[in-house]
Design a protein around this motif. Structure first.
Motif, PDB file in Angstrom:
ATOM      1  N   SER A   1       0.756   0.117  -6.617  1.00 55.76           N
ATOM      2  CA  SER A   1       0.158   1.370  -6.141  1.00 55.76           C
ATOM      3  C   SER A   1       0.598   2.550  -7.000  1.00 55.76           C
ATOM      4  O   SER A   1      -0.218   3.391  -7.382  1.00 55.76           O
ATOM      5  CB  SER A   1       0.560   1.636  -4.691  1.00 55.76           C
ATOM      6  N   LEU A   2       1.903   2.599  -7.308  1.00 56.52           N
ATOM      7  CA  LEU A   2       2.394   3.687  -8.148  1.00 56.52           C
ATOM      8  C   LEU A   2       1.748   3.651  -9.527  1.00 56.52           C
ATOM      9  O   LEU A   2       1.437   4.688 -10.116  1.00 56.52           O
ATOM     10  CB  LEU A   2       3.920   3.595  -8.294  1.00 56.52           C
TER      11      LEU A   2
ATOM     12  N   THR B   1       3.010   4.327  -1.007  1.00 60.41           N
ATOM     13  CA  THR B   1       3.222   4.975  -2.292  1.00 60.41           C
ATOM     14  C   THR B   1       4.115   6.196  -2.189  1.00 60.41           C
ATOM     15  O   THR B   1       5.096   6.325  -2.931  1.00 60.41           O
ATOM     16  CB  THR B   1       1.880   5.435  -2.902  1.00 60.41           C
TER      17      THR B   1
ATOM     18  N   GLY C   1       0.788  -1.229   0.000  1.00 62.81           N
ATOM     19  CA  GLY C   1       0.000   0.000   0.000  1.00 62.81           C
ATOM     20  C   GLY C   1       0.820   1.279   0.000  1.00 62.81           C
ATOM     21  O   GLY C   1       0.321   2.336  -0.351  1.00 62.81           O
TER      22      GLY C   1
ATOM     23  N   LEU D   1      -5.060  -4.653  -6.332  1.00 66.20           N
ATOM     24  CA  LEU D   1      -4.571  -4.230  -5.016  1.00 66.20           C
ATOM     25  C   LEU D   1      -5.538  -4.619  -3.905  1.00 66.20           C
ATOM     26  O   LEU D   1      -5.143  -5.161  -2.878  1.00 66.20           O
ATOM     27  CB  LEU D   1      -4.373  -2.708  -4.997  1.00 66.20           C
ATOM     28  N   ILE D   2      -6.826  -4.308  -4.128  1.00 65.11           N
ATOM     29  CA  ILE D   2      -7.809  -4.608  -3.089  1.00 65.11           C
ATOM     30  C   ILE D   2      -7.892  -6.112  -2.839  1.00 65.11           C
ATOM     31  O   ILE D   2      -7.941  -6.572  -1.695  1.00 65.11           O
ATOM     32  CB  ILE D   2      -9.191  -4.024  -3.467  1.00 65.11           C
TER      33      ILE D   2
ATOM     34  N   ILE E   1      -4.974  -7.153  -0.747  1.00 66.43           N
ATOM     35  CA  ILE E   1      -5.127  -6.734   0.653  1.00 66.43           C
ATOM     36  C   ILE E   1      -6.149  -7.609   1.375  1.00 66.43           C
ATOM     37  O   ILE E   1      -5.969  -7.983   2.537  1.00 66.43           O
ATOM     38  CB  ILE E   1      -5.536  -5.239   0.738  1.00 66.43           C
TER      39      ILE E   1
END
Lengths: 283, 283
Positions: B234-235, B209, B207, B257-258, B261
């Protein structure tokens, strides 16, 4: 026997040195940022740097007052929107939620804490920003959008710390209030919340710290204009986003000015953290 | 009538408190479901295994981004895990309760509150510039180690402290030295907790960044060594959202990403539950 004792000493000293790592990183951060930033602040002058209205690196003008105002506005907005929700949610979890429900809500809050800040920023950019533009006017990229996103991002911090401080209260307090005939809400308002005050205060201060320090999500929804905002629908720039946006191409004096911005940010964060620690310890 | 009866007040407060819980969960669901619903349709095996074209079009997939992210996190963990465990062993097992231990703990606490962008400035000054690692995965990884150190130390320390005292007493009673007790009894018993701490750090690394934005350079090409620049997931969301019109690709990356996570969170919760159940059950 002696060799054995010596063998015992090695790991202890080794781990002691390793344990100093966090402290050394903290010292290095402070030193590096001061070395890079202080020359510029002393050249421009503390007062002109902090309260200067004009940020024009190409003209050699470095005043960060608009960014300080931007930070204060966005953070205040986040606190106004986020704290009531977070406090209600922490009371809910500590006092009311049936076990089945709290077993669902707690992981949800954990997830909320784990979602990367760019995802919040991106969601804000395509959900909140157009909404503000279409229904409230202005460019959409605004202090209000930043405050909404930050309010969401500080929820987990405030909720988890407040909940813990309410749960840590001795059960006698509650039982005593009940025995006196108080309703559940009277007990919460008159007994539990005052008793958990220091923990709740610390949670809010840490939430403020998180909001002040957030960078990427804010860059994405705040519009980043360097000007004193006139309303919450205006774009603005914060201290963190000033560093984030310009670091990529800054050099020389301009780069030093960004480190100097970092000094101001670091000082604010240190004051916030120290007050949170103080609030917790005073108990 | 200005006086509300306690019963009415109780009802109003109850409504507010339940609403606080509902709003928190509602916001989470809104963000997660929105991103997943809009992101998953553009997700495909192709998307994961195609290189991004780079530039302003935003075409292509995220294969090189995934490779950069894995390199970055791998490098970070190789340094972070031993240092974190070492510091935690010292704090949990050796540290005398004196003022200096207090200072070490305070350092960890303060470091945890420093904003990501400040770590970025520090990483830029030390790793990118002074040590000549340039904008690279290595610079990013070293900066990440600094950020994650407090999380790793605190979580590992909790895990070591969670090992029942009886384990240590048993080992010492059998004639083991302190180091033998720690290395052969305490650490193996705390291992699931240490793994939980590591996965927690992986989640946070994914996460992060802001600090990487100013230390990694952001190249979308396949990294050839640790000294190449790179982009994390993230970037990539940030670059796509801010510099291209490929919002669908940004959304797909955000969905990835989600999902990561969610998996990381579920896994850590499950592991932590098992660990503490076992430690509790054995006392």
């Amino acid at each position: 026997m002696k060799i054995k004792k010596f063998g015992e000493k090695i790991p202890q000293s080794l781990f002691f040195i390793i344990a100093l790592s966090a402290l050394s990183v903290l010292a290095l951060i402070t030193v590096f940022i001061l070395i890079e930033g202080v020359p510029l602040i002393s050249k421009v002058g503390v007062f002109k740097f902090l309260f200067g209205m004009k940020w024009a690196p190409s003209l050699g003008q470095y005043g960060i007052f608009p960014m300080i105002v931007g930070t204060v506005f966005v953070t205040t907005g986040a606190i106004i929107l986020g704290v009531p929700i977070a406090l209600c949610c922490s009371i809910f979890l500590a006092e009311f939620a049936p076990k089945k429900i709290s077993n669902l809500v707690r992981p949800a809050i954990q997830l909320l804490a784990g979602i990367p800040s760019v995802v919040y920023g991106f969601w804000g950019l395509i959900f909140i920003v157009p909404f503000i533009r279409n229904y409230m006017g202005g460019p959409g990229l605004s202090i209000l959008a930043g405050s909404i996103i930050l309010a969401i991002m500080i929820l987990p911090t405030i909720i988890s710390i407040s909940e813990v401080s309410i749960l840590a209260l001795p059960p006698l307090l509650k039982e005593g209030a009940f025995a006196l005939g108080a309703t559940h809400w009277q007990t919460i308002r008159g007994v539990l919340l005052p008793a958990a005050k220091s923990g709740i205060l610390a949670s809010i201060i840490l939430g403020i710290g998180r909001a002040v320090g957030e960078t990427m999500a804010v860059i994405m929804v705040l519009g980043n204009a360097v000007a004193l905002p006139k309303s919450i629908l205006d774009p603005a720039r914060t201290l963190t986003t000033n560093i984030g946006i310009e670091m990529g191409y800054a050099s020389g004096e301009h780069q030093q000015a960004l480190f100097a911005t970092g000094i101001v940010l670091l000082v604010i964060i240190m004051i916030l953290n120290a007050s949170a620690q103080y609030a917790i310890r005073r108990k | 009538m200005r006086n509300i009866s306690p019963k009415t007040a109780q009802k109003i407060a109850m409504a507010g408190i339940w609403a606080g819980g509902a709003v928190t969960v509602g916001i989470l669901l809104l963000i997660v479901i929105y991103v997943l619903l809009r992101g998953i349709p553009s997700l495909s095996i192709d998307f994961l295994f195609t290189a991004p074209k780079g530039g302003l079009s935003g075409d292509g997939g995220i294969s090189t981004i995934i490779v950069s992210t894995v390199y970055l996190i791998g490098t970070t963990l190789i340094i972070l895990v031993p240092v974190g465990i070492g510091a935690a062993i010292y704090l949990a097992e050796y540290a005398p309760s004196n003022k200096f231990t207090g200072v070490i703990r305070y350092g960890v606490e303060v470091l945890a509150g420093v904003p990501s962008i400040i770590f970025g400035l520090f990483g830029f000054a030390l790793f990118v510039t002074a040590l000549h690692f340039k904008f690279s995965i290595l610079s990013g990884a070293l900066t990440l180690v600094c950020i994650l150190l407090p999380t790793m130390i605190r979580t590992t320390e909790e895990a070591i402290k969670g090992v029942p005292q009886a384990y240590r007493e048993g080992a010492l009673a059998l004639g083991a030295t302190r180091w033998q007790t720690i290395s052969r009894v305490v650490i193996p018993a705390a291992m699931p907790g240490v793994i939980t701490a590591t996965i927690l750090c992986i989640g946070r690394a994914i996460g992060e960044t802001a600090c990487l934005y100013v230390t990694m350079g952001g190249s979308a090409a396949m990294p050839s060594s640790l000294l190449s620049g790179g982009r994390t997931l993230s970037l990539q969301v940030f670059y796509l959202a801010m510099e291209t019109r490929a919002l669908d690709k940004a959304m797909a990356t955000a969905a990835v990403l989600i999902l990561i996570i969610i998996i990381v969170n579920t896994f850590t919760t499950w592991l932590a539950h098992r660990f503490y159940a076992r430690m509790g059950g054995n006392v």
